[in-house]
Design a protein around this motif. Structure first.
Motif, PDB file in Angstrom:
ATOM      1  N   TYR A 167       0.627  -0.828   0.269  1.00 33.34           N
ATOM      2  CA  TYR A 167      -0.319   0.223   0.501  1.00 33.34           C
ATOM      3  C   TYR A 167       0.728   1.456   0.241  1.00 33.34           C
ATOM      4  CZ  TYR A 167      -3.532   3.051   1.889  1.00 33.34           C
ATOM      5  OH  TYR A 167      -5.232   4.248   2.237  1.00 33.34           O
ATOM      6  N   GLU A 168       1.656   1.678   0.703  1.00 27.98           N
ATOM      7  CA  GLU A 168       2.670   2.288   0.736  1.00 27.98           C
ATOM      8  C   GLU A 168       3.802   2.552  -0.071  1.00 27.98           C
ATOM      9  OE1 GLU A 168       4.621  -0.087   3.770  1.00 27.98           O
ATOM     10  OE2 GLU A 168       3.296   0.016   2.850  1.00 27.98           O
ATOM     11  N   LYS A 198       3.618   2.099  10.087  1.00 29.65           N
ATOM     12  CA  LYS A 198       3.807   3.320   9.196  1.00 29.65           C
ATOM     13  C   LYS A 198       5.355   3.173   9.584  1.00 29.65           C
ATOM     14  CE  LYS A 198       2.392   8.027   8.573  1.00 29.65           C
ATOM     15  NZ  LYS A 198       1.150   8.751   9.761  1.00 29.65           N
ATOM     16  N   ASN A 207       7.724   7.071   0.418  1.00 28.12           N
ATOM     17  CA  ASN A 207       6.397   6.298   0.416  1.00 28.12           C
ATOM     18  C   ASN A 207       5.129   7.937   0.154  1.00 28.12           C
ATOM     19  OD1 ASN A 207       7.233   3.569   0.631  1.00 28.12           O
ATOM     20  ND2 ASN A 207       6.606   4.219   3.210  1.00 28.12           N
ATOM     21  N   ARG A 209       2.358   7.173   0.062  1.00 31.09           N
ATOM     22  CA  ARG A 209       0.805   6.855   1.241  1.00 31.09           C
ATOM     23  C   ARG A 209       1.135   6.462   2.011  1.00 31.09           C
ATOM     24  NH1 ARG A 209      -4.104   3.855  -1.860  1.00 31.09           N
ATOM     25  NH2 ARG A 209      -2.720   1.896  -3.216  1.00 31.09           N
ATOM     26  N   ASP A 210       0.600   6.246   3.356  1.00 31.60           N
ATOM     27  CA  ASP A 210       1.148   4.910   4.228  1.00 31.60           C
ATOM     28  C   ASP A 210       0.137   4.062   4.606  1.00 31.60           C
ATOM     29  OD1 ASP A 210       2.894   3.390   5.799  1.00 31.60           O
ATOM     30  OD2 ASP A 210       4.201   5.769   5.837  1.00 31.60           O
ATOM     31  N   HIS A 211       0.547   2.986   4.923  1.00 30.10           N
ATOM     32  CA  HIS A 211      -0.062   2.173   6.250  1.00 30.10           C
ATOM     33  C   HIS A 211      -0.766   2.850   7.860  1.00 30.10           C
ATOM     34  CE1 HIS A 211       1.572  -1.583   4.948  1.00 30.10           C
ATOM     35  NE2 HIS A 211       0.593  -1.634   4.247  1.00 30.10           N
TER      36      HIS A 211
END
Length: 530
Positions: A167-168, A198, A207, A209-211
């Protein structure tokens, strides 16, 4: 079969727009179904989308999970502490007018308000559509298929496969492009989610986006992580377009885990004892089942969960979906690349476990299908990084670390006279295509199969675009390499299997187009890549 347009299933807002007013036309007998109690939910609970999977000749699984706040820290999606009635419908048309099955299930708190419906009694080789509702809330409409009748050989199957969506590390545009290519079946080969906290696995440039949350070790953490991923609109589009067959790799639990052995022994990550790691496995498996369109035969039993199984596509293909994590021996000399580790050749080493190996070899012997396709996780062909003939430099985590296990499987399909053996692989975040042999040290050893390796959806970021890996010079069975993100499309007929290696130039920002970097053909009865 008749296809609907890509736009009709991929466009945003399809569900609500397409079915507005349809419920009023339902037969009176369906009123209770169409007005299932939503337990007073004021906002849309279908934020995690819908999915289908496990196609068989008379049915499939349809799935959803209710959540009004996908990233709630307790992993329960902001849902009330009670069960919620959810109605489901299956129809022959995307407008849901020709309904063939309907019912009500309860999204239960003990399974994080997930719903699994196993459909039976449908017609083989057909396209169907499905949706869910609770109270006034309506899901989008998904497309799915039943597999062909056992004796039927369909004209063609469009199958896509993918893996490794961190995801990240980027946006899931590749999932949307896969959906736009309109496959009839999708295989996901592992690393569907990643366990990292994160900011702990950062790509160059940072990144995009992040967790949410810490590293996943608890049931609440794994549920939250799956929900964060499932809330992604691009991933939802890929689930809504076709049935999926899924298997895990390592990151659904813990990086490079092997049976009861974690990556490290950090007490803070529930890895300090076998019992504690089993607790972590049990939590990961429970959340995995809750979030995937799997049959009840895969319901976890504590820290065990059976995911290896064969799905038959008529007489065209067997899909042998494998598990190379839960039953393997521990990696030798660490999890990475090592030189001249003699123990990797030991006859008793296994990556599949005894029972799964027997299941697979029996599957080869009993096969009457044109293609036997192994959906599995880690690099299968030999990949030696050292050009010196007396030095092996190979990955201990892939099949190179379990050489005898690989030889037994390969020799097994040769002895069974499997007509066309193809191994599908994920894990390594690069596209590869390889010829397969029983003995890679013997230049005269014949080619006996093919391996197609998909790159990642996002993992490791944008990539370099390189199409050259130096190891190919002294590993002549390695035929293709590419360092971009993407997926693989295939078209399977009785005469040939074609593979298009699809790539995106970037994933660290959304919206990249997809293109085909390279295509290969495997001709019926002719092992190897053309």
């Amino acid at each position: 079969m008749e296809r609907i347009s890509r736009r009709s299933l991929i466009s945003a807002g399809l569900g609500a727009g397409l079915v507005a007013g349809v419920s009023a036309a339902l037969p009176q007998a369906a009123v209770a179904v169409s007005t299932a109690d939503d337990a007073g939910l004021r906002t849309d609970p279908f934020t995690l989308g819908i999915a289908s999977g496990e196609p068989w000749p008379d049915g499939f699984v349809i799935w959803t999970r209710l959540a009004v706040n996908p990233v709630a820290e307790d992993g329960l999606g902001g849902m009330p502490s009670r069960n919620v009635a959810v109605a489901w419908e299956v129809a022959e048309d995307p407008a849901m007018r020709r309904t063939v099955a309907r019912g009500v299930e309860h999204a239960r708190i003990e399974t994080a308000h997930s719903v699994h419906v196993e459909l039976k009694g449908l017609k083989p080789g057909r396209e169907y559509f499905y949706r869910f509702r609770t109270g006034p809330h309506l899901s989008e409409v998904g497309r799915t298929l039943t597999s062909p009748a056992p004796g039927e050989t369909p004209t063609a199957l469009a199958m896509a496969f993918a893996s490794c969506a961190q995801y990240e590390h980027g946006y899931f545009t590749a999932y949307r492009r896969l959906a736009e290519d309109h496959p009839d079946l999708v295989l996901h080969l592992g690393d569907y989610v990643y366990e990292y906290k994160k900011g702990s696995y950062v790509i160059g440039g940072g990144n995009p986006r992040d967790h949410e949350g810490p590293e996943t070790v608890s049931l609440a953490g794994y549920r939250q992580r799956h929900a964060q991923y499932k809330a992604d609109a691009d991933l939802q589009a890929a689930h809504a377009i076709a049935p999926w067959l899924v298997v895990w790799d390592d990151h659904e639990v813990d990086n490079n885990w092997a049976d009861d052995i974690p990556e490290n022994t950090d007490a803070g990550q529930l890895n300090d004892t076998t019992e504690h790691f089993r607790q972590r496995r049990a939590a990961a498996f429970q959340a995995y089942y809750e979030n995937m369109p799997l049959r009840t035969s895969s319901v976890p039993a504590g820290f065990d969960m059976k995911i290896y199984r064969t799905i038959k596509w008529g007489q065209l293909a067997n899909f042998h979906m494998m598990d190379t994590r839960q039953y393997r021996d521990d990696q030798l000399a660490g999890d990475g690349w090592q030189k001249n580790v003699a123990g990797r050749l030991a006859e008793n080493r296994t990556i599949t476990g005894v029972e799964q190996e027997k299941w697979l070899l029996d599957g080869f012997r009993n096969s009457t299908q044109r293609w036997d396709i192994l959906g599995q996780q880690v690099f299968f062909a030999e990949r030696d990084r050292d050009k010196a003939p007396d030095i092996d430099d190979v990955s201990m985590d892939g099949w190179d670390g379990y050489a005898a296990s690989r030889r037994r499987i390969t020799q097994g399909w040769v002895d069974a006279k499997v007509r066309n053996a193809v191994v599908l692989t994920g894990d390594v975040h690069r596209h590869w295509a390889t010829d397969l042999k029983v003995d890679y040290k013997d230049p005269a050893s014949p080619v006996v199969g093919s391996e197609l390796v998909c790159t990642s959806i996002t993992s490791t970021g944008d990539g370099t675009g390189s199409t050259t890996d130096p190891t190919m010079a002294w590993n002549p069975h390695l035929k293709f390499y590419n360092d971009n993100r993407g997926y693989v499309n295939t078209r399977i007929t009785k005469d040939a299997m074609t593979a298009d290696f699809r790539i995106l130039d970037y994933v660290t920002k959304p919206g990249a187009p997809a293109s085909t970097r390279k295509s290969f053909t495997i001709n019926d009865g002719v092992p190897g890549l053309t």
